[in-house]
Design a protein around this motif. Structure first.
Motif, mmCIF file in Angstrom:
data_model
loop_
_atom_site.group_PDB
_atom_site.id
_atom_site.type_symbol
_atom_site.label_atom_id
_atom_site.label_comp_id
_atom_site.label_asym_id
_atom_site.label_seq_id
_atom_site.Cartn_x
_atom_site.Cartn_y
_atom_site.Cartn_z
ATOM 1 N N LEU A 163 0.682 -1.194 0.423
ATOM 2 C CA LEU A 163 -0.051 -0.035 0.211
ATOM 3 C C LEU A 163 0.373 1.144 0.228
ATOM 4 O O LEU A 163 1.621 1.424 1.091
ATOM 5 N N ASP A 164 1.158 2.120 -0.946
ATOM 6 C CA ASP A 164 1.759 3.113 -1.363
ATOM 7 C C ASP A 164 0.785 4.727 -0.862
ATOM 8 O O ASP A 164 -0.077 4.674 -1.744
ATOM 9 N N GLU A 165 0.952 5.117 0.655
ATOM 10 C CA GLU A 165 0.800 5.687 1.041
ATOM 11 C C GLU A 165 -0.447 6.021 1.323
ATOM 12 O O GLU A 165 -1.394 7.307 0.847
ATOM 13 N N PRO A 166 -1.685 4.995 1.433
ATOM 14 C CA PRO A 166 -2.471 4.781 1.390
ATOM 15 C C PRO A 166 -3.359 5.807 2.096
ATOM 16 O O PRO A 166 -4.873 5.504 1.939
ATOM 17 N N THR A 167 -3.294 6.307 3.467
ATOM 18 C CA THR A 167 -4.329 7.195 4.155
ATOM 19 C C THR A 167 -3.552 9.193 3.703
ATOM 20 O O THR A 167 -3.919 9.825 3.997
ATOM 21 N N ALA A 168 -2.507 9.148 2.153
ATOM 22 C CA ALA A 168 -2.840 10.621 2.030
ATOM 23 C C ALA A 168 -3.928 10.883 1.827
ATOM 24 O O ALA A 168 -5.020 11.057 1.331
ATOM 25 N N ALA A 169 -4.199 12.698 1.969
ATOM 26 C CA ALA A 169 -4.828 13.587 1.585
ATOM 27 C C ALA A 169 -5.961 12.652 2.263
ATOM 28 O O ALA A 169 -7.277 13.498 1.868
ATOM 29 N N LEU A 170 -6.606 11.609 2.831
ATOM 30 C CA LEU A 170 -8.193 11.325 3.950
ATOM 31 C C LEU A 170 -8.363 12.458 4.917
ATOM 32 O O LEU A 170 -6.851 12.657 5.717
ATOM 33 N N GLY A 171 -9.313 12.648 5.644
ATOM 34 C CA GLY A 171 -9.605 13.217 6.251
ATOM 35 C C GLY A 171 -9.649 12.425 7.379
ATOM 36 O O GLY A 171 -9.012 11.148 7.630
ATOM 37 N N VAL A 172 -10.236 12.498 8.211
ATOM 38 C CA VAL A 172 -9.934 11.828 10.461
ATOM 39 C C VAL A 172 -10.168 10.678 10.113
ATOM 40 O O VAL A 172 -10.330 9.334 10.196
ATOM 41 N N ALA A 173 -11.756 10.564 9.452
ATOM 42 C CA ALA A 173 -12.617 9.705 9.689
ATOM 43 C C ALA A 173 -12.262 9.188 8.580
ATOM 44 O O ALA A 173 -12.113 7.102 8.831
#
Length: 261
Positions: A163-173
């Motif tokens: 998984l390459d940067e799976p949470t990039a640019a995501l909000g908290v939830a």
């Protein structure tokens, strides 16, 4: 026994050494985070594992046998699936169509029923919540899109998922949603390689943290027992960094339990 082991992997682009003698081990049911500053070699390592780049030196061992990965199809056949940061989803297609794009079921005509059933099975494996599988991807949130991309990676029953940067640019939830998916992958016995800049996310789900610095290994840490300051020091190559200084000031400001009041 390790599912995946890299030994002495090196990759040069002309005079630039992107990776030099890099080692990495990932076991089944383990989440290994790869961290490092920009230019540390993280993307090159992912591309070596996904078959985009061939290493110039070193060996790759997969399930106790030495292998080569000459291309993405070979990586997929071997049991290594990669979810890149851009997800590679078609926004005008629905969830089912994205999951089976290029891997459609049916010898003569598309078996829409079988593909829908299989789509729900994949989502249930992840305990993922999507409102419907016939919605276009354009109507989904960032976390839901990541869910679709991860579910698609499960089609070939991989042993290792990158998984390459799976949470990039995501909000908290949405970030919490994706971290839950990573937990589920581990529980289902997959080895997970997670490339991330976000230390909080790394500490939340990783079992082990591998630091790359200037294309080389610069430490392997237990994610549960190692402080963020130690990992940041390995990333930057200096123990006396701003993060460590701030942590020391906070620690000094906390009164001793035994001190007189």
């Amino acid at each position: 026994m390790a599912t995946l082991h890299l030994d002495g992997i090196s990759k040069n682009f002309g005079a630039v050494a992107a990776l030099t003698d890099v080692d990495l081990t990932v076991d089944a049911g383990q989440v290994v985070a790869i961290v490092g500053d920009n230019g540390a070699g993280k993307s090159t390592l992912v591309k070596v594992l996904s078959g985009v780049h061939a290493p110039d030196a070193g060996t790759i061992t997969f399930e106790d046998r030495e292998v080569t990965i000459p291309g993405p199809a070979a990586a997929h056949k071997l049991g290594i699936a990669t979810v890149f940061q851009d997800l590679a989803l078609c926004e005008n297609l629905n969830v089912i169509e994205n999951l089976f794009l290029g891997q459609e079921l049916g010898p003569y005509r598309l078996d829409h029923v079988a593909m829908e059933v299989r789509s729900w099975e994949l989502l249930r494996q992840l305990s993922a919540k999507l409102p419907a599988v016939r919605l276009p991807v354009a109507a989904l949130s960032g976390g839901q899109r990541q869910t679709v991309a991860i579910a698609r990676s499960l089609l070939g029953d991989p042993k290792i998922i990158i998984l390459d940067e799976p949470t990039a640019a995501l909000g908290v939830a949405q970030t919490a949603e994706v971290l839950n998916l990573i937990d589920r992958l581990r529980e289902n016995g997959h080895g997970v390689i997670m490339v991330s800049h976000n230390m909080a996310d790394v500490r939340a789900v990783a079992d082990q943290v591998v630091v790359l610095r200037l294309g080389r290994n610069n430490g392997v840490f237990d994610a549960r027992s190692t402080s963020s300051e130690e990992i940041v020091a390995a990333i930057t190559g200096a123990a006396d960094n701003v993060v460590a200084q701030r942590a020391a000031r906070v620690q000094d400001a906390v009164p001793n339990e035994g001190a007189e009041r």
